[in-house]
Design a protein around this motif. Structure first.
Motif, PDB file in Angstrom:
ATOM      1  N   PRO A 230       0.799  -1.233   0.000  1.00 42.10           N
ATOM      2  CA  PRO A 230       0.000   0.000   0.000  1.00 42.10           C
ATOM      3  C   PRO A 230       0.828   1.279   0.000  1.00 42.10           C
ATOM      4  N   PHE A 231       1.969   1.292   0.710  1.00 43.02           N
ATOM      5  CA  PHE A 231       2.785   2.500   0.731  1.00 43.02           C
ATOM      6  C   PHE A 231       3.380   2.776  -0.643  1.00 43.02           C
ATOM      7  N   ALA A 232       3.864   1.731  -1.301  1.00 39.88           N
ATOM      8  CA  ALA A 232       4.424   1.911  -2.639  1.00 39.88           C
ATOM      9  C   ALA A 232       3.360   2.444  -3.591  1.00 39.88           C
ATOM     10  N   ALA A 233       2.156   1.881  -3.507  1.00 49.16           N
ATOM     11  CA  ALA A 233       1.069   2.335  -4.370  1.00 49.16           C
ATOM     12  C   ALA A 233       0.715   3.787  -4.073  1.00 49.16           C
ATOM     13  N   SER A 234       0.698   4.167  -2.784  1.00 47.04           N
ATOM     14  CA  SER A 234       0.359   5.532  -2.400  1.00 47.04           C
ATOM     15  C   SER A 234       1.390   6.531  -2.913  1.00 47.04           C
ATOM     16  N   ARG A 236       3.328   6.178  -5.486  1.00 46.97           N
ATOM     17  CA  ARG A 236       3.213   6.284  -6.947  1.00 46.97           C
ATOM     18  C   ARG A 236       2.015   7.139  -7.332  1.00 46.97           C
ATOM     19  N   ARG A 237       0.881   6.958  -6.628  1.00 49.19           N
ATOM     20  CA  ARG A 237      -0.307   7.768  -6.924  1.00 49.19           C
ATOM     21  C   ARG A 237      -0.042   9.247  -6.687  1.00 49.19           C
ATOM     22  N   ALA A 238       0.763   9.536  -5.651  1.00 51.73           N
ATOM     23  CA  ALA A 238       1.066  10.929  -5.314  1.00 51.73           C
ATOM     24  C   ALA A 238       2.109  11.545  -6.242  1.00 51.73           C
ATOM     25  N   GLY A 239       2.718  10.715  -7.105  1.00 53.45           N
ATOM     26  CA  GLY A 239       3.709  11.208  -8.052  1.00 53.45           C
ATOM     27  C   GLY A 239       5.054  11.532  -7.435  1.00 53.45           C
ATOM     28  N   VAL A 240       5.360  10.940  -6.247  1.00 55.88           N
ATOM     29  CA  VAL A 240       6.625  11.237  -5.578  1.00 55.88           C
ATOM     30  C   VAL A 240       7.563  10.024  -5.543  1.00 55.88           C
ATOM     31  N   TRP A 241       7.156   8.949  -6.200  1.00 53.66           N
ATOM     32  CA  TRP A 241       8.016   7.755  -6.235  1.00 53.66           C
ATOM     33  C   TRP A 241       9.328   8.087  -6.942  1.00 53.66           C
ATOM     34  N   ARG A 242      10.426   7.641  -6.345  1.00 55.66           N
ATOM     35  CA  ARG A 242      11.742   7.877  -6.939  1.00 55.66           C
ATOM     36  C   ARG A 242      12.461   6.548  -7.046  1.00 55.66           C
ATOM     37  N   GLU A 243      12.800   6.164  -8.259  1.00 54.11           N
ATOM     38  CA  GLU A 243      13.451   4.878  -8.483  1.00 54.11           C
ATOM     39  C   GLU A 243      14.813   4.834  -7.779  1.00 54.11           C
TER      40      GLU A 243
END
Length: 434
Positions: A230-234, A236-243
């Motif tokens: 759920p945290f990873a999905a959240s 990504r939805r917020a557009g702040v995921w950094r590879e």
């Protein structure tokens, strides 16, 4: 009627049903000698009868004011917790971000002032506050405050901005006599490992405490260990995921604890999902404390908190309220009552220590590792003759003749029933002769 400050040589003696110094055993039928407003001596009343005039405070237990080791004062304008009870942590964070999207510096300062006043009214003498910088506090402050400049952001620009803000915050507080600087890498789901390491380095350099939200839920662990859930999905939805940030390692939380170890004091906030091995690692680092927020833990519906295991392992556990975004109020006394009612596996005297002395120690008050002599010399969360002012004590009503009856009374006593001591006049007391 106006009361002047006690003269330095003014002596007054008080009698109370109980005295709970916290750092020493409880005293039944206690005699408290106060000189110039400072507690000079405590003893059993029968130990030294004498003939001096005594102010009898009656059926009360006297104890130090409370320590709220973790809160977010900027959310003190929330009239009720955000989200429904049992909400998943990742979903709640999204709700908080949406709810606070219109907040600005002016509204934040107003909320902080409201939270400071609410805390003071609830008998809190010391607060560990997580601060969004720039942040300021009311000019006239009753509770002392350790202000943790919050550092977060998965993007380079965001966490660099927050690190710069933390440096400015630290410099600004060097001249304050009531607000003390600290730093907080927010959480491993919002702060990259290298930024957590930098915060640990700065805490060590300046001799200040560090706080981090850690092991809040199994969902956090899934993100850190496997970059999923759920945290990873959240994120990504917020557009702040950094590879490249997640997963941390295959053994993320022990790795984070090792990174934090150089800091002179580490507050691990919540710790709801700590494993036996992680508790053992924490127990080996005496500068590390866990801050437990009982009613916030209950709001989220987490599994049973390992607080009893932490205490048995010798880990210092302090109490916090988190914030009004997850809690109905900022009263540490209500956290105490919650534990007295719900966690009979914890010694009530330990519960009181968690609400006072353990919080002060976690925040480095009285610690020889603190760079600031102001922190080293303060006796907070305990009654120390020669150091503790009488007006820094609280009175809790109880007619209990044995400690178990006293604690039963405590569990039924609401915050509004607490009373403050005054060095200038008795509070509901009357003069007697021995």
């Amino acid at each position: 009627m106006n009361f002047s400050k006690p003269k330095p040589d003014t002596t007054q003696t008080y009698r109370a049903g109980w005295l709970l110094p916290i750092s020493s055993p409880p005293i039944k039928d206690a005699r408290i000698t106060v000189v110039g407003g400072v507690v000079a001596k405590v003893e059993s009343f029968s130990a030294n009868a004498g003939n001096a005039s005594v102010i009898d405070l009656g059926n009360v237990a006297m104890m130090p004011r409370f320590v709220n080791a973790h809160t977010h004062l900027e959310f003190s304008d929330c009239s009720e917790p955000i989200g429904a009870p049992g909400i998943a942590l990742a979903d709640w964070i999204g709700e908080v971000i949406r709810a606070r999207g219109v907040s600005d510096e002016t509204s934040r300062q107003a909320a902080i002032a409201k939270g400071v006043q609410e805390s003071a009214d609830a008998g809190v003498g010391l607060i560990g506050d997580i601060a969004t910088t720039p942040s300021a506090y009311p000019d006239s402050i009753d509770p002392l405050i350790v202000s943790f400049a919050e550092v977060l952001g998965l993007s380079l620009d965001r966490h660099r901005e927050r690190l710069a803000g933390a440096a400015t915050h630290h410099q600004a507080l060097l001249v304050s006599s009531s607000v003390f600087s600290a730093i907080s890498p927010h959480a491993p789901y919002s702060t990259p490992p290298d930024v957590i390491a930098e915060c640990s380095r700065r805490a060590n350099q300046h001799g200040v405490p560090l706080a981090i939200h850690l092991a809040e839920s199994p969902d956090e662990r899934e993100l850190l260990d496997h970059a999923s859930g759920p945290f990873a999905a959240s994120l990504r939805r917020a557009g702040v995921w950094r590879e490249g940030i997640f997963p941390y390692t295959d053994d993320s939380i022990p790795s984070i604890l090792e990174t934090l170890a150089p800091a002179p004091a580490v507050l691990l906030i919540h710790g709801n999902d700590l494993s036996e091995r992680e508790i053992e690692i924490i127990s080996q680092h005496r500068q590390m404390s866990v801050v437990y927020c009982p009613r916030t833990h209950h709001f989220f519906g987490h599994d049973r908190h390992p607080v009893a295991d932490l205490l048995r392992s010798g880990v210092r556990v302090a109490l916090g309220t988190d914030s009004r975004a997850s809690n109905p109020d900022l009263s540490i006394w209500e956290e105490v009552r919650f534990l007295l009612q719900k966690r009979q596996d914890i010694d009530p005297q330990q519960v009181l220590a968690m609400a006072t002395l353990m919080g002060a120690e976690a925040l480095m008050f009285g610690s020889p590792r603190a760079v600031s002599s102001r922190l080293q010399k303060r006796a907070i969360g305990q009654l120390v003759p020669g150091k503790t002012r009488f007006d820094s004590l609280l009175m809790v009503p109880t007619a209990g003749k044995q400690l178990d009856s006293v604690f039963a009374d405590f569990s039924a006593t609401e915050t509004s029933q607490l009373k403050f001591c005054s060095a200038n006049r008795p509070s509901d007391g009357h003069n007697t002769d021995n």
